[in-house]
Write an enzyme that holds these catalytic residues in place. Structure first.
Site, PDB file in Angstrom:
ATOM      1  N   GLU A 169     116.488 -22.455  45.463  1.00 43.81           N
ATOM      2  CA  GLU A 169     117.674 -23.310  45.275  1.00 43.81           C
ATOM      3  C   GLU A 169     118.681 -22.846  46.314  1.00 43.81           C
ATOM      4  OE1 GLU A 169     117.788 -25.709  43.183  1.00 43.81           O
ATOM      5  OE2 GLU A 169     116.677 -25.219  41.367  1.00 43.81           O
ATOM      6  N   LYS A 201     117.724  -9.755  39.265  1.00 39.28           N
ATOM      7  CA  LYS A 201     118.544  -9.019  40.236  1.00 39.28           C
ATOM      8  C   LYS A 201     119.783  -9.873  40.483  1.00 39.28           C
ATOM      9  CE  LYS A 201     119.881  -8.376  44.007  1.00 39.28           C
ATOM     10  NZ  LYS A 201     121.331  -8.411  44.336  1.00 39.28           N
ATOM     11  N   CYS A 245     126.924 -24.763  45.333  1.00 36.78           N
ATOM     12  CA  CYS A 245     125.841 -25.267  46.178  1.00 36.78           C
ATOM     13  C   CYS A 245     125.876 -26.783  46.241  1.00 36.78           C
ATOM     14  CB  CYS A 245     124.504 -24.777  45.664  1.00 36.78           C
ATOM     15  SG  CYS A 245     124.289 -25.113  43.922  1.00 36.78           S
ATOM     16  N   GLU A 248     127.223 -25.898  56.118  1.00 39.71           N
ATOM     17  CA  GLU A 248     127.779 -25.562  54.810  1.00 39.71           C
ATOM     18  C   GLU A 248     128.892 -24.534  55.008  1.00 39.71           C
ATOM     19  OE1 GLU A 248     125.541 -23.109  52.028  1.00 39.71           O
ATOM     20  OE2 GLU A 248     125.950 -24.597  50.492  1.00 39.71           O
TER      21      GLU A 248
HETATM   22  P1  NAD Z   1     122.753 -14.658  49.528  1.00 43.91           P
HETATM   23  O1  NAD Z   1     121.513 -15.339  49.942  1.00 43.91           O
HETATM   24  O2  NAD Z   1     123.390 -13.725  50.455  1.00 43.91           O
HETATM   25  O3  NAD Z   1     122.548 -13.835  48.171  1.00 43.91           O
HETATM   26  C1  NAD Z   1     121.925 -14.406  47.045  1.00 43.91           C
HETATM   27  C2  NAD Z   1     121.180 -13.308  46.294  1.00 43.91           C
HETATM   28  O4  NAD Z   1     120.152 -12.807  47.145  1.00 43.91           O
HETATM   29  C3  NAD Z   1     122.044 -12.099  45.911  1.00 43.91           C
HETATM   30  O5  NAD Z   1     121.614 -11.612  44.647  1.00 43.91           O
HETATM   31  C4  NAD Z   1     121.704 -11.088  46.993  1.00 43.91           C
HETATM   32  O6  NAD Z   1     121.866  -9.759  46.574  1.00 43.91           O
HETATM   33  C5  NAD Z   1     120.231 -11.387  47.221  1.00 43.91           C
HETATM   34  N1  NAD Z   1     119.739 -10.965  48.528  1.00 43.91           N
HETATM   35  C6  NAD Z   1     120.433 -10.749  49.673  1.00 43.91           C
HETATM   36  N2  NAD Z   1     119.602 -10.320  50.654  1.00 43.91           N
HETATM   37  C7  NAD Z   1     118.362 -10.274  50.129  1.00 43.91           C
HETATM   38  C8  NAD Z   1     117.076  -9.940  50.647  1.00 43.91           C
HETATM   39  N3  NAD Z   1     116.918  -9.543  51.908  1.00 43.91           N
HETATM   40  N4  NAD Z   1     116.020 -10.046  49.832  1.00 43.91           N
HETATM   41  C9  NAD Z   1     116.164 -10.460  48.553  1.00 43.91           C
HETATM   42  N5  NAD Z   1     117.344 -10.769  47.996  1.00 43.91           N
HETATM   43  C10 NAD Z   1     118.449 -10.689  48.773  1.00 43.91           C
HETATM   44  O7  NAD Z   1     123.713 -15.860  49.138  1.00 43.91           O
HETATM   45  P2  NAD Z   1     125.192 -15.753  48.634  1.00 43.91           P
HETATM   46  O8  NAD Z   1     126.081 -15.509  49.803  1.00 43.91           O
HETATM   47  O9  NAD Z   1     125.274 -14.797  47.514  1.00 43.91           O
HETATM   48  O10 NAD Z   1     125.419 -17.231  48.059  1.00 43.91           O
HETATM   49  C11 NAD Z   1     125.859 -18.260  48.856  1.00 43.91           C
HETATM   50  C12 NAD Z   1     124.736 -19.213  49.193  1.00 43.91           C
HETATM   51  O11 NAD Z   1     123.948 -19.539  48.051  1.00 43.91           O
HETATM   52  C13 NAD Z   1     125.252 -20.535  49.695  1.00 43.91           C
HETATM   53  O12 NAD Z   1     124.543 -20.910  50.838  1.00 43.91           O
HETATM   54  C14 NAD Z   1     124.970 -21.507  48.558  1.00 43.91           C
HETATM   55  O13 NAD Z   1     124.825 -22.827  48.913  1.00 43.91           O
HETATM   56  C15 NAD Z   1     123.771 -20.940  47.928  1.00 43.91           C
HETATM   57  N6  NAD Z   1     123.683 -21.313  46.513  1.00 43.91           N
HETATM   58  C16 NAD Z   1     122.786 -22.269  46.126  1.00 43.91           C
HETATM   59  C17 NAD Z   1     122.692 -22.659  44.804  1.00 43.91           C
HETATM   60  C18 NAD Z   1     121.710 -23.700  44.351  1.00 43.91           C
HETATM   61  O14 NAD Z   1     121.479 -23.842  43.180  1.00 43.91           O
HETATM   62  N7  NAD Z   1     121.096 -24.455  45.238  1.00 43.91           N
HETATM   63  C19 NAD Z   1     123.513 -22.061  43.861  1.00 43.91           C
HETATM   64  C20 NAD Z   1     124.403 -21.089  44.272  1.00 43.91           C
HETATM   65  C21 NAD Z   1     124.470 -20.711  45.613  1.00 43.91           C
END
Ligand code: NAD
Length: 483
Positions: free
Chosen positions: A254, A179, A288, A385
């Site tokens: 992650e 997804k 991240c 962050e």
């Molecule tokens: P997000 O958590 O909003 O979204 C991430 C994914 O989760 C997307 O595919 C989204 O559609 C999905 N999602 C959203 N709500 C959901 C739910 N209720 N149930 C299941 N899936 C759901 O995060 P974002 O805004 O897309 O990304 C930013 C964040 O991600 C930052 O905090 C960043 O640090 C973190 N990040 C971490 C890493 C890592 O490897 N540690 C890498 C990239 C991003």
């Protein structure tokens, strides 16, 4: 930017077939460089996720489940070659979709190929164990796939995260449901198309784009899933873990970070400077493992501050196609979040700022990279962050103080030590709370071979390297009594 899509972006890949979402609905994708609509994608939801999980199950019960490990490896290696053949097209797609400057997008496409090559080569090299035991027994432990794995991916590094997560899962023989993020999912679809071209059996990889609260939530809660890999925010990661917990399904998380670089008086500043700045502004700070806190010992603090300020002054921000150091943020919503943090820094000293180029459209999601100086370690900007091109400089006097500040946030993803003192390097590498520690560098070039993941609110579980192959498999112990 004109982007050539050789696949239909409005479809999901389920069981080897491209099909629209059951609801027939789509979502618009927006180019953050100018706010224009790129195309529409499928708005997958629970019914599509259910079909994808069933297709994955069928793949495990069929050709994919019976395929020898070396053939899985060969398929992944072939897929890596197809990615390399399309590197420029994939980079152009990612640049448009994420707003990532072309050079950075191209590096992500090359990394995706590397993951396929690495895990392609590793697929037949995980051999289980034999265990010496009581007289009369032969005991061995088999490494087996979990079964159907769910992969929820964010928008900031789609290709890299898809590569590290799916590469390892497929190498171990799992069947996957991906997804991707609703803000940027075109390279996920491109990758799926290349996987079909490489000959991956139907159902081994399924891709369902859609909104997180719909498709993502349905995937996390599906009882047919056996393992979930989630990359994204802390709040969503906790929701995914909760949903998976109801089905007693293991989860790799992650999440975010507030990663520090510690610069000591004896550091090689010429070597450190490019890393200090780049680790904060790469991908417009939406990384991240971005280094958003720079801790500097007093003896070199003013020098580091003025040299970083100078580097910030030379940073230009503009459309992804211009391939400058910094592109737009992913969306105007993200711009609002980052701008909100900048306002919270109104009481702080701004040491340096980049400039937005004149031809950057007003409809794009641009913010000026900003370096704050003399920031108290407990300030919001030093603890939370931001996920934008913002760094804080924090002075310290002693090694103990530096470690205390470095370990004082809820996160623990990455840290780095800039010092020529070997004993200090070893001491601090142990004391810093982080999943990766770098000595006199930051990030080590990305390293697909290097296990990656966090402690604390940065998450748990490890991806990348061989470690991910253990995470995407489980041990079965077989004890035979033969007298
Ligand atoms: P997000 O958590 O909003 O979204 C991430 C994914 O989760 C997307 O595919 C989204 O559609 C999905 N999602 C959203 N709500 C959901 C739910 N209720 N149930 C299941 N899936 C759901 O995060 P974002 O805004 O897309 O990304 C930013 C964040 O991600 C930052 O905090 C960043 O640090 C973190 N990040 C971490 C890493 C890592 O490897 N540690 C890498 C990239 C991003």
């Amino acid at each position: 930017m004109t982007t050539h899509l050789w696949f239909d972006p409005t479809l999901c890949l389920i069981g080897g077939e491209w099909r629209p979402a059951v609801s027939g609905q789509t979502l618009p994708l927006v180019d953050p460089s100018d706010g224009s609509e790129i195309c529409h994608i499928a708005r997958g939801a629970a019914a599509d996720i259910d079909a994808a999980v069933q297709a994955a199950r069928a793949a495990l019960d069929g050709e994919w489940g019976q395929m020898p490990a070396f053939e899985r490896g060969r398929l992944l290696t072939r897929l890596g070659q197809l990615v390399l053949d399309k590197v420029d097209e994939l980079a152009a797609i990612e640049a448009t979709d994420v707003g990532k400057p072309l050079t950075q997008a191209r590096a992500d496409a090359v990394a995706l190929a590397r993951y396929c090559e690495f895990y392609g080569g590793a697929a037949d090299k995980i051999h289980g164990q034999t265990i010496p035991y009581l007289d009369g027994y032969t005991v061995y432990a088999l490494r087996e796939p979990h079964g159907v794995t769910g992969h929820i991916v964010p928008w900031n590094y789609p290709m890299q995260i898809i590569g590290r997560s799916l590469g390892a899962a497929l190498a171990m023989g799992n069947a996957a449901v991906l997804k991707p993020a609703e803000e940027a999912c075109l390279t996920a679809l491109a990758f799926a198309d290349l996987a079909v071209q490489a000959g991956l059996p139907a159902g081994a990889l399924n891709v369902v784009p859609g909104i997180g609260a719909e498709a993502g939530a349905a995937l996390s809660a599906h009882p047919g899933i056996h393992h979930i890999s989630f990359t994204g925010s802390v709040a969503t990661g906790a929701l995914v873990q909760q949903a998976a917990g109801k089905n007693v399904v293991p989860v790799t998380l992650e999440l975010g970070g507030k990663s520090p670089q510690l610069v000591f008086d004896d550091a090689d500043l010429d070597a450190a400077l490019p890393f200090l700045v780049n680790a904060g502004i790469q991908n417009a700070g939406q990384t991240c493992s971005a280094s958003s806190r720079i801790l500097v010992q007093r003896g070199v603090y003013e020098t580091v501050k003025s040299r970083m300020a100078e580097a910030y002054g030379a940073l230009s921000v503009g459309p992804a196609r211009d391939d400058l150091r910094v592109g737009p943020l992913i969306s105007n919503r993200q711009k609002e979040i980052v701008t909100g943090f900048l306002k919270k820094g109104a009481d702080l000293n701004v040491a340096g700022q980049g400039v937005i180029v004149d031809n950057a459209p007003e409809t794009g999601a641009y913010v000026r990279p900003t370096l704050f100086a003399d920031v108290p370690a407990d300030h919001t900007l030093a603890r939370e962050e931001i996920f934008g091109p913002v760094q804080v400089l924090i002075p310290f006097d002693t090694e103990e103080e530096a470690v205390r500040i470095a370990n004082s946030t809820d996160y623990g993803l990455v840290a780095s030590i800039w010092s020529r003192d070997g004993a200090r390097q070893m001491r601090l590498a142990k004391q810093l709370q982080a999943g990766q520690v770098f000595i006199n560098n930051y990030g080590a070039g990305g390293g697909v071979e290097l296990p990656f993941g966090g402690v604390g609110k940065s998450g748990h579980g490890r991806e990348k390297g061989f470690e991910a192959l253990y995470g995407f498999s489980q041990l079965k112990t077989v004890a035979a009594y033969h007298g």
